[in-house]
Design a protein around this motif. Structure first.
Motif, short mmCIF file in Angstrom:
data_model
loop_
_atom_site.label_atom_id
_atom_site.label_comp_id
_atom_site.label_asym_id
_atom_site.label_seq_id
_atom_site.Cartn_x
_atom_site.Cartn_y
_atom_site.Cartn_z
N TYR A 210 0.83 -1.21 0.00
CA TYR A 210 0.00 0.00 0.00
C TYR A 210 0.87 1.26 0.00
CZ TYR A 210 -4.18 2.80 0.91
OH TYR A 210 -5.22 3.69 0.80
N TYR A 216 -1.25 -0.47 -6.83
CA TYR A 216 -2.19 -0.55 -5.70
C TYR A 216 -1.87 0.43 -4.58
CZ TYR A 216 -3.64 -5.04 -7.73
OH TYR A 216 -4.11 -6.02 -8.57
N SER A 223 -7.19 4.56 -8.94
CA SER A 223 -7.97 4.71 -7.71
C SER A 223 -8.74 3.43 -7.37
CB SER A 223 -8.93 5.89 -7.83
OG SER A 223 -9.81 5.70 -8.92
N LYS A 224 -9.17 2.70 -8.39
CA LYS A 224 -9.94 1.47 -8.15
C LYS A 224 -9.06 0.42 -7.47
CE LYS A 224 -12.88 -1.92 -10.49
NZ LYS A 224 -13.45 -2.35 -11.80
N ARG A 226 -6.27 0.99 -5.86
CA ARG A 226 -5.86 1.52 -4.56
C ARG A 226 -6.96 1.28 -3.53
NH1 ARG A 226 -5.25 6.46 -5.97
NH2 ARG A 226 -7.15 7.32 -5.07
N GLU A 227 -8.19 1.57 -3.90
CA GLU A 227 -9.32 1.37 -2.97
C GLU A 227 -9.50 -0.11 -2.65
OE1 GLU A 227 -12.59 2.67 -0.60
OE2 GLU A 227 -10.87 3.72 -1.49
N ARG A 228 -9.22 -0.95 -3.62
CA ARG A 228 -9.37 -2.39 -3.41
C ARG A 228 -8.39 -2.89 -2.34
NH1 ARG A 228 -7.89 -7.16 -7.72
NH2 ARG A 228 -8.89 -8.90 -6.56
N LYS A 230 -6.96 -1.03 -0.02
CA LYS A 230 -7.33 -0.43 1.27
C LYS A 230 -8.41 -1.26 1.94
CE LYS A 230 -10.31 2.84 2.04
NZ LYS A 230 -11.08 4.11 2.08
N LYS A 231 -9.44 -1.60 1.18
CA LYS A 231 -10.54 -2.39 1.74
C LYS A 231 -10.05 -3.77 2.19
CE LYS A 231 -14.40 -0.17 -0.67
NZ LYS A 231 -15.50 -0.37 -1.66
N GLU A 298 -7.09 7.53 6.32
CA GLU A 298 -8.34 7.24 5.62
C GLU A 298 -9.36 6.60 6.55
OE1 GLU A 298 -7.44 5.97 1.26
OE2 GLU A 298 -5.66 5.51 2.46
N ASP A 302 -13.02 7.99 7.05
CA ASP A 302 -14.18 7.13 6.85
C ASP A 302 -15.08 7.12 8.09
OD1 ASP A 302 -13.37 6.55 4.32
OD2 ASP A 302 -12.55 4.57 4.78
N ASN A 307 -18.68 5.55 8.11
CA ASN A 307 -18.33 4.22 7.59
C ASN A 307 -18.25 3.22 8.74
OD1 ASN A 307 -16.58 1.95 6.82
ND2 ASN A 307 -16.28 3.07 4.91
#
Length: 986
Positions: A210, A216, A223-224, A226-228, A230-231, A298, A302, A307
């Motif tokens: 990360y 990633y 961004s997709k 990267r967000e993947r 992170k999740k 983040e 969130d 979140n």
């Protein structure tokens, strides 16, 4: 703690106005130009939050601000565990100012109309919050220190596989059973440890990705992806942390929870997990640093947007990290001398829980926790036995588990632990920094190791990390912390570094590492970090000396000349570096108080590394890593032992044990050195007992041994030898055997046994060896293929070393090979050796008496050195004599107007109140005081000189068991310190 720090902490820890409840509200800040609804960093915490498992906070409690006219408002929030917090935010229609300022507020906690607590606070409006400072400092560290990302770097292709695994199983890795398997169902503790650490290390690899992955990572344009990632970090961390037992109720055995307190679920895993995991908790937390720290900004964003997963992750982190301060039950005992921190309740002699070098390891996770808490005032732990009220109503009321510390706010808590980076030792069987300048961490079998590299150096220099961490905060590292590391670098390492290297016998478990660049690669960098971390107001009293040391190391011109006794370590160094005389002699002994180097390797090597090792370095590389790789570790220089060829025993790292001898003395006056040692090993592998002494005068190091005998319990039948030296053969070896000069060529493999009928010599490169054989004694020389290399795993076919030794037979008998006398000579050529041998015999008188003393008299230097193994008298060739009433090491040097008498109690006895020395000289009567040496020279006691006809009696008062307060409760550490007296001649 100095006055500045007291003032800072006084601001942080204001007294409560009401006694019913205690508020933790040390520090608050928020950036300038923040609009309404922006949350202040730092919440108001209730001390009683720690009791959430069994003492519910009333839901009727509410926070308010008294007489508030500021831009802030406060709300009351309860978390999922029922803990209460006061949350400060910018009030509707308000914003923080454009410039930094301090806003004073008064927080009130009420139950209905009743005030239960109140505290004045200050909100700091700043350009950059302290939290952001900590993130900026420590985030890069998490990807440069490999432990903090699980020592695992993965490719994007490997990462893709892990992401698929996480996404298909709700955050769980398919390779692990940790999520559902009861700890008792694992095959053994090692299997549980392995599963847990594999998961944390894998999550750690996600954190490194990360930070660094171009696809990633946090700086990726994708961004997709990267967000993947992170999740995935969110999900994997949540699934893992929620699967580990933390509270006592989380771990049920035979239908019953294992405990009732926070942390019991982990600390009471017992045989389900290894003792190492449960006591080295960073193994369960370190690898999570990189993923959590990098996603945490983040996570907070969130949470602010509602979140739910982010909030769950935050709560899971708070819960999981309680294991870090959990302590196995036996180590919680406050008055148990047998435990790691001994009798914690005896505050004169104990520094409390966690008082050891592991604080350096712990600091990695400690520095993560303020970032993850994101609340300066939440205490670092809710584990109850760390709190100041835990022992109320018991015999330990008023005491704390950690000396003078109780949790009160994570940032201040970490800062407090930074003061544990300089703990003094009070006893030999205690971790800490010794007054002689050395340090111990592991105290296996109640003896001090000597950890000047592994453990010790890291412990010492962790303060550099703390300096950088707290540099731009309200709690910077103070002068005394700078001074402590400066003194150790400037005193101890200045003396131990030679030709940029450090002696392997004092390197602790790092003895087999490459120590050749320790000066430039470790000491110099530590000095650089220290100086870079200074603030404009930092004062270091010997800073110029430190800068000089740094400059000399960088330019390759560092030298030092001195003889120093490291008496707490049973280590002596005698060195000179000026003109054409460069040498470093060292002696390492062991005793009931000290041990040799720990050995964690599969093939053990350092078994004899404290057994009277006697070395001479001239070039500085004589015992470097390559030489040690080619070693027969059964024959270390200076050691008298059976020359075995089998593998050394495995087992605990300290299995070689300390010595069984009380008698071990280290003596130096700055110019000359003397040691005396009863070699009395108590392990079952060694075979020999002996009386040994080492006399260091100029470029000559004399070794004397007597009373050599096989231990009664020894069943080994290998020949006993004393190794004169073992080093790399880089030149021809020349030696004289009964008037015939012989040579051993470079690269030749020999196994020589020369019967010695008279004094002889051996020469290699710039080192000489003088040998004065006992009756029927043989000189043994081995080189090349004839040497049995211990480190068989290195697959070295032919050793590049040479070994010189003297034999003593299988069962030495008195008068026949049961002793030795040899001399190491620095900076000498083969051509000079016959003359050097002749001159040594003329200039030195060696006198020994079985079981009584070893003595050397050098009339030219007007110097007498005596090791008294028991009360005795020595008569010298000049008609003078010296006598003691107890075992002692005594050195007498006649100066122009004074006699310098240097002595030590080799038994380090606190039962001995005084030592009496009688000499044939007439000295001036009176009372003399002395100063004890070491890292901080200090006042000693006194000596009284009286004349008795034609001789003088000197009675020296020694540290004893009634002197605790005088020696700051370190009397045991000073009992064997060298005492130097300059006594006037009459």
């Amino acid at each position: 703690m100095n006055k500045i720090l007291i003032i800072v902490f006084a601001v942080f820890f204001n007294n409560q106005c009401f006694s019913q409840e205690v508020l933790f509200a040390n520090y608050f800040d928020i950036e300038t130009n923040q609009k309404e609804g922006s949350e202040v960093f730092g919440k108001v915490n209730l001390k009683r939050n720690k009791d959430f498992l069994d003492n519910t906070i009333p839901k009727s409690y509410r926070f308010s601000l008294e007489n508030n006219a500021s831009v802030f408002e406060i709300s009351t929030v309860f978390d999922s565990e029922g803990r209460i917090f006061g949350v400060l935010k910018v009030a509707p229609g308000k914003k923080t100012g454009k410039s930094p300022e301090e806003v004073s507020l008064k927080v009130v906690l009420k139950e209905g109309n009743s005030i239960v607590a109140s505290k004045a606070i200050v909100v700091h409006v700043v350009e950059k919050t302290m939290w952001q400072e900590l993130v900026d400092v420590y985030s890069p560290v998490t990807t440069t220190v490999s432990r903090l990302y699980g020592r695992k770097k993965i490719s994007d292709k490997e990462l893709e596989g892990l992401l698929n695994d996480i996404e298909s199983s709700h955050g769980k890795f398919s390779f692990s059973s940790i999520y559902t398997k009861h700890p008792s169902d694992y095959k053994n503790a090692k299997a549980y440890d392995k599963d847990l650490e594999k998961v944390t290390n894998t999550i750690g690899s996600l954190g490194f990705a990360y930070s660094k992955s171009k696809k990633y990572g946090i700086n990726s344009d994708d961004s997709k992806s990267r967000e993947r990632l992170k999740k995935a970090i969110y999900a994997a961390s949540l699934a893992f942390m929620n699967s580990i037992p933390i509270y006592g109720k989380d771990l049920v055995v035979d239908g019953t929870p294992v405990g009732t307190e926070v942390g019991d679920g982990f600390s009471k895993l017992g045989n389900y997990a290894s003792h190492g995991l449960l006591t080295h908790q960073w193994r369960a937390t370190d690898a999570l640093a990189a993923p959590l720290v990098h996603v945490w900004p983040e996570v907070l964003e969130d949470i602010a947007t509602g979140n739910a997963q982010a909030q769950q992750l935050y709560d899971a982190v708070i819960r999981y990290y309680q294991l870090f301060f959990s302590v196995v039950p036996e180590r919680r005992r406050m008055d148990d001398e047998s435990q790691r921190w001994q009798n914690i309740s005896d505050t004169n002699y104990s520094e409390g829980a966690w008082a050891d070098a592991n604080i350096g390891h712990r600091m990695r996770t400690l520095m993560v926790m303020p970032i993850l808490w994101a609340d300066y005032n939440r205490p670092i732990t809710y584990v109850p036995y760390w709190y100041d009220d835990y022992y109320n109503g018991t015999e330990f009321e008023g005491l704390t588990f950690a000396d003078d510390w109780t949790p009160n706010g994570v940032v201040a808590d970490v800062r407090s632990w930074c003061d544990k980076l300089s703990l003094p030792s009070h006893r030999f069987n205690q971790s800490g920094f010794h007054p002689d300048g050395t340090v111990t961490h592991h105290r296996g079998h109640n003896a001090s190791d000597v950890a000047m590299v592994a453990y010790g150096f890291e412990w010492l220099t962790t303060v550099n990390s703390a300096i950088n961490y707290f540099k731009n905060t309200a709690l910077p590292i103070e002068n005394e912390n700078y001074q402590f590391i400066t003194d150790r670098l400037n005193y101890t390492y200045r003396r131990m570094l030679y030709k940029n290297a450090i002696d392997y016998v004092v390197a602790g478990r790092s003895f087999f590492s490459d120590l050749s660049d320790f000066g430039t690669n470790h000491v110099n960098k530590s000095i650089e970090n220290l100086l870079e971390g200074k603030s404009p107001t930092t004062f270091i009293e010997n800073e110029e000396q430190l800068k000089e040391l740094k400059k000399d190391l960088e330019q390759g011109r560092f030298t030092h000349t001195e003889t120093t006794a490291f008496w707490n370590a049973d280590y002596l160094m005698h060195r000179r570096e000026d003109g054409d005389q460069h040498y470093y002699f060292s002696v390492k002994q062991k005793s009931l108080r000290t041990s040799g180097a720990e050995d964690f390797s599969n093939i053990r090597k350092s078994w004899h590394a404290g057994s009277g090792v006697f070395q001479l370095r001239v070039n500085g590389d004589e015992y470097n890593q390559n030489v040690l790789a080619n070693y027969d570790w059964h024959t270390l220089p200076g050691v008298t032992e059976a020359w075995r060829t089998d593998a050394m025993p495995t087992g605990p790292a300290s299995a070689s044990l300390p010595g069984g001898n009380d008698f071990s003395g280290i003596l130096a006056d700055g110019l000359y050195g003397l040691t005396g040692y009863h070699h009395k090993p108590i392990d079952t592998y060694t075979a020999v007992e002996a009386l040994k002494s080492y006399h260091l005068i100029g470029r000559f190091g004399t070794a004397i041994g007597s009373g050599i005998q096989r231990k009664k319990a020894s069943t080994n039948l290998d020949e006993i030898v004393t190794t004169i030296d073992q080093s790399a053969q880089t030149h021809v070896i020349t030696y004289s055997a009964n008037s015939t000069t012989k040579r051993i060529e470079l690269g030749e493999s020999v196994d020589v046994k020369e019967a010695l009928l008279k004094p002889t010599w051996v020469h290699h490169n710039n080192k000489g060896y003088l040998i004065f054989p006992k009756k029927n004694q043989n000189l043994l020389i081995k080189t090349g293929e004839k040497i049995n290399i211990t480190a068989t795993d290195l697959n070295i076919e032919k050793s590049s070393n040479y070994i010189l030794a003297l034999d003593h037979g299988i069962h030495p008998t008195q008068g026949d090979k049961e002793g030795y006398h040899y001399v190491l000579v620095a900076n000498v050529s083969a051509k000079e050796m016959p003359k050097v041998l002749e001159d040594y015999e003329k200039q030195n008188q060696i006198i020994t008496k079985e079981e009584s003393y070893h003595a050397l008299f050098n009339p030219e230097q007007k110097l007498k050195q005596v090791v008294f193994y028991k009360a005795s008298r020595v008569d010298f060739s000049d008609k003078s004599w010296v006598q003691t009433n107890l075992p002692a090491l005594v050195m007498m040097e006649h100066l122009k107007r004074t006699v310098r008498l240097t002595l030590v109690d080799p038994l380090h006895s606190l039962e001995t109140k005084s030592l009496t020395v009688q000499v044939s000289e007439i000295l001036k009567e009176g009372e003399y005081t002395y100063t004890l040496p070491g890292i901080k020279p200090r006042e000693g006691e006194k000596a009284v000189v009286t004349n008795n006809g034609n001789y003088s009696t000197i009675t020296i008062m020694l540290p004893d068991n009634e002197d605790g307060a005088f020696y700051d409760y370190r009397e045991q550490m000073y009992a064997g310190a060298p005492i130097v007296l300059d006594i006037d001649k009459k």
